[in-house]
Write a protein that holds these residues in place. Sequence first.
Motif, PDB file in Angstrom:
ATOM      1  N   GLY A 277       2.904   5.959  -2.705  1.00  0.00           N
ATOM      2  CA  GLY A 277       4.049   6.779  -3.081  1.00  0.00           C
ATOM      3  C   GLY A 277       4.111   7.011  -4.578  1.00  0.00           C
ATOM      4  N   PHE A 278       3.888   5.961  -5.355  1.00  0.00           N
ATOM      5  CA  PHE A 278       3.897   6.089  -6.817  1.00  0.00           C
ATOM      6  C   PHE A 278       2.781   7.019  -7.273  1.00  0.00           C
ATOM      7  CE2 PHE A 278       2.529   4.628 -11.032  1.00  0.00           C
ATOM      8  CZ  PHE A 278       3.704   4.833 -11.716  1.00  0.00           C
ATOM      9  N   TRP A 279       1.623   6.869  -6.681  1.00  0.00           N
ATOM     10  CA  TRP A 279       0.472   7.688  -7.046  1.00  0.00           C
ATOM     11  C   TRP A 279       0.724   9.157  -6.727  1.00  0.00           C
ATOM     12  CZ3 TRP A 279      -3.294  10.298  -4.009  1.00  0.00           C
ATOM     13  CH2 TRP A 279      -4.372  10.779  -4.741  1.00  0.00           C
TER      14      TRP A 279
ATOM     15  N   ASN B 179       0.768  14.507  -9.752  1.00  0.00           N
ATOM     16  CA  ASN B 179       0.823  15.955  -9.904  1.00  0.00           C
ATOM     17  C   ASN B 179       0.821  16.408 -11.349  1.00  0.00           C
ATOM     18  OD1 ASN B 179       0.889  16.219  -7.159  1.00  0.00           O
ATOM     19  ND2 ASN B 179       3.118  16.304  -7.040  1.00  0.00           N
ATOM     20  N   LYS B 180       1.328  15.615 -12.258  1.00  0.00           N
ATOM     21  CA  LYS B 180       1.406  16.013 -13.662  1.00  0.00           C
ATOM     22  C   LYS B 180       0.021  16.203 -14.251  1.00  0.00           C
ATOM     23  CE  LYS B 180       5.782  13.724 -14.386  1.00  0.00           C
ATOM     24  NZ  LYS B 180       6.457  12.609 -14.973  1.00  0.00           N
TER      25      LYS B 180
ATOM     26  N   ILE C 283       0.839  -1.192   0.000  1.00  0.00           N
ATOM     27  CA  ILE C 283       0.000   0.000   0.000  1.00  0.00           C
ATOM     28  C   ILE C 283       0.879   1.250   0.000  1.00  0.00           C
ATOM     29  CG2 ILE C 283      -1.627   1.353   1.391  1.00  0.00           C
ATOM     30  CD1 ILE C 283      -2.921  -1.328   2.199  1.00  0.00           C
ATOM     31  N   GLY C 284       1.958   1.223   0.768  1.00  0.00           N
ATOM     32  CA  GLY C 284       2.886   2.356   0.809  1.00  0.00           C
ATOM     33  C   GLY C 284       3.537   2.620  -0.534  1.00  0.00           C
ATOM     34  N   VAL C 285       3.950   1.557  -1.224  1.00  0.00           N
ATOM     35  CA  VAL C 285       4.580   1.712  -2.532  1.00  0.00           C
ATOM     36  C   VAL C 285       3.584   2.276  -3.540  1.00  0.00           C
ATOM     37  CG1 VAL C 285       5.543   0.426  -4.484  1.00  0.00           C
ATOM     38  CG2 VAL C 285       6.347  -0.046  -2.175  1.00  0.00           C
TER      39      VAL C 285
END
Length: 179
Positions: free
Chosen positions: A39-41, A46-47, A34-36
Amino acid sequence: MAEEKETTEEQQTPKQNKTLIFVIIGVIVLLLMIGVVAGFWLLSGNKGSDEAKSLESPMNIQVQKKPSGDTRASNYLNVGPLYQMPEPFIVNLVTQSGRRYLKTSITLELSNEKLQKEVEAKSTIIQDSIIEILSSKSIEEIATTKGKDRLKDEIVNRINNFLIDGYIKNVFFTEFVIQ
């Protein structure tokens, strides 16, 4: 009988301990996953929001930005205006013997029509930059497809450094002969 009761309790305790360990490990792995994903999300999310904000603005003025990094636009269904370099390039390649040369004709894909005048005005500078890049290469660097792609990226980046009215989207080799 009391001894039998003690042995069954001792057998159940290690099984419960193993089950508890597996549950704890499973929860830890799930939290890491879930953390990974989170973090990726967060890093890539932001783009899209910047693009959405620019579309929502009341005065939506389109400013053409030069592409960043070593990426060339590769949308072959929607090709921009093309500018054929007036003469083919013939350069010596970097070799031990000095007897290898490259002959290539180049067409530039422009970001917009008004860039055509600027490219024509700066054609001498563009030709010089391309000759400088081509003559610094060895046959091993440009003989492969990846080598040609790197060469195109380098040409695009160098030319875009001094263009004002737009940018070069892509470079096309219409002739490429190594001898």
